[in-house]
Design an enzyme around this catalytic site. Structure first.
Site, short mmCIF file in Angstrom:
data_model
loop_
_atom_site.label_atom_id
_atom_site.label_comp_id
_atom_site.label_asym_id
_atom_site.label_seq_id
_atom_site.Cartn_x
_atom_site.Cartn_y
_atom_site.Cartn_z
CD GLU A 2 -8.38 -3.36 -0.39
OE1 GLU A 2 -7.23 -2.95 -0.65
OE2 GLU A 2 -8.60 -4.30 0.41
CG HIS A 43 -2.04 -1.02 1.11
ND1 HIS A 43 -2.55 -1.47 -0.08
CD2 HIS A 43 -2.72 -1.68 2.10
CE1 HIS A 43 -3.51 -2.37 0.17
NE2 HIS A 43 -3.63 -2.51 1.47
CG HIS A 62 -7.70 -0.26 2.33
ND1 HIS A 62 -8.42 -1.02 3.23
CD2 HIS A 62 -6.62 -1.02 1.98
CE1 HIS A 62 -7.81 -2.16 3.43
NE2 HIS A 62 -6.72 -2.19 2.66
#
Length: 355
Positions: A319, A112, A182
């Site tokens: 996502e 991420h 997210h």
């Protein structure tokens, strides 16, 4: 309705040692749906949705203030993550023969966007009618990535209860890009926990998924048929969880690329029968990570909004994305953005009530 802007506290910028104001933007429609977003991480903090009786609840897991969002244990609640969402194996990749090392922040892998990805940055914000656009410039070398990257994330809410997120990016050097939001959802209400999440019905428009070993895809694209990953017809979570690895999902599904709405692919549908709330997701991306909050602690160590505590399986994420580790996997969709190109990614969340 006009977007309302107010304060959401301050953020201490560790690099400049200055306190930076955080702004919150509230989007509303006439159907009693409202969404709040802050310019820290372009983060969705609140999604208020009526149920079949007209009772409004916040279905988005998050925090009441900036103290929560800056916790080391914040599991990316509601944020735009990047420069590359999901995993990069061994925190490295090569482009045109040059190898780049990015920050290893999940064991030996990159997750991420690194230690201080886009979710931990203050974005500039601009309101234009019914839309608010957040912008951030990621500098050459940030978290190890090559080139400057200009990112825009535009949110809007319409009268059809559709929350749209349009993300774009341009670069000065070839670089991988894979943005996503997210957000964690629980259609019973953000504070209703696993007991109500297990009663959700989930359908994913995917006939293949990407098997992974220790969360890193193997490169295989496997059929879901006959496995716990077959969610092509609606399944109640409590019925399929005993069949899943580690009693939960954290997997990339390959979205069937048939255009369904606004030139987007249908990703999936989540429904909670008791409240009647329904969420459908659409995107132009090839994949979606279905994640069921497996790594949120089971104790009361993560305080959430309104004095509640979030625990394992208290919500879920859909996502929209490119496949994880695509930059290192030849048969996955290309994730490298070149100078002169524009990265485009739209995610659409449509809320409704099934009475």
């Amino acid at each position: 309705m006009p977007i309302v802007e107010d304060s959401f506290g301050t953020f201490l910028d560790e690099e400049t040692k200055t306190s930076v104001p955080v702004r919150r933007f509230t989007l509303k429609n006439s159907k009693n749906v409202s969404v709040q977003i802050i310019n820290y991480g372009a983060t969705i903090t609140t999604i208020n949705i009526p149920d079949k009786n007209g009772t409004i609840a916040d279905i988005n897991l998050g925090f009441d203030d900036m103290k929560g969002y800056t916790l080391s244990g914040n599991p990316y609640f509601g944020a735009v993550v990047g420069r590359v969402a999901n995993r990069i194996k061994n925190a490295e990749f090569s482009i045109k023969g040059q190898t780049y090392k990015v920050t290893a922040n999940r064991g030996q892998n990159h997750l991420h966007g690194g230690l201080k990805g886009f979710d931990k940055k203050i974005w500039s914000a601009n309101v234009d009618g019914p839309k608010v656009t957040f912008s951030y410039v990621s500098k050459d070398g940030e978290e190890g990535y090559p080139g400057d990257l200009l990112v825009n994330a535009t949110y809007s809410l319409n009268e059809d209860n559709e929350l749209s997120l349009e993300m774009t990016a341009t670069c000065t050097k070839p670089t991988p890009v894979n943005l996503t939001n997210h957000a964690y959802f629980n259609l019973a209400g953000h504070d209703q926990g696993a007991s109500e999440f297990y009663n959700h019905e989930i359908k994913l428009n995917a006939d293949y998924y990407t098997p992974a070993v220790e969360t890193i895809p193997t490169g295989e694209i496997a059929a879901v048929k006959g496995t716990a990953f077959d969610l092509q017809s609606p399944k109640v979570i409590k019925d399929v969880f005993p069949l899943t690895p580690e009693n939960g999902y954290d997997n990339n599904f390959c979205v069937i690329q048939t255009k369904a709405k606004n030139n987007l692919f249908f990703v999936g549908r989540a429904a909670h029968s008791k409240s009647g709330r329904v969420m459908e997701v659409f995107t132009d991306q090839p994949g979606v990570q279905f994640y069921t909050a497996n790594f949120i602690p089971e104790d009361n160590s993560l305080p959430g909004k309104g004095g509640c505590f979030y625990k394992k399986h208290g919500g879920f994420c859909l996502e929209t994305q490119n496949y994880p580790n695509a930059v290192n996997t030849e048969n996955f969709p290309d994730s490298v953005l070149l100078p002169g190109q524009i990265y485009k990614h739209t995610a659409l969340y449509k809320f409704s009530v099934d009475k």
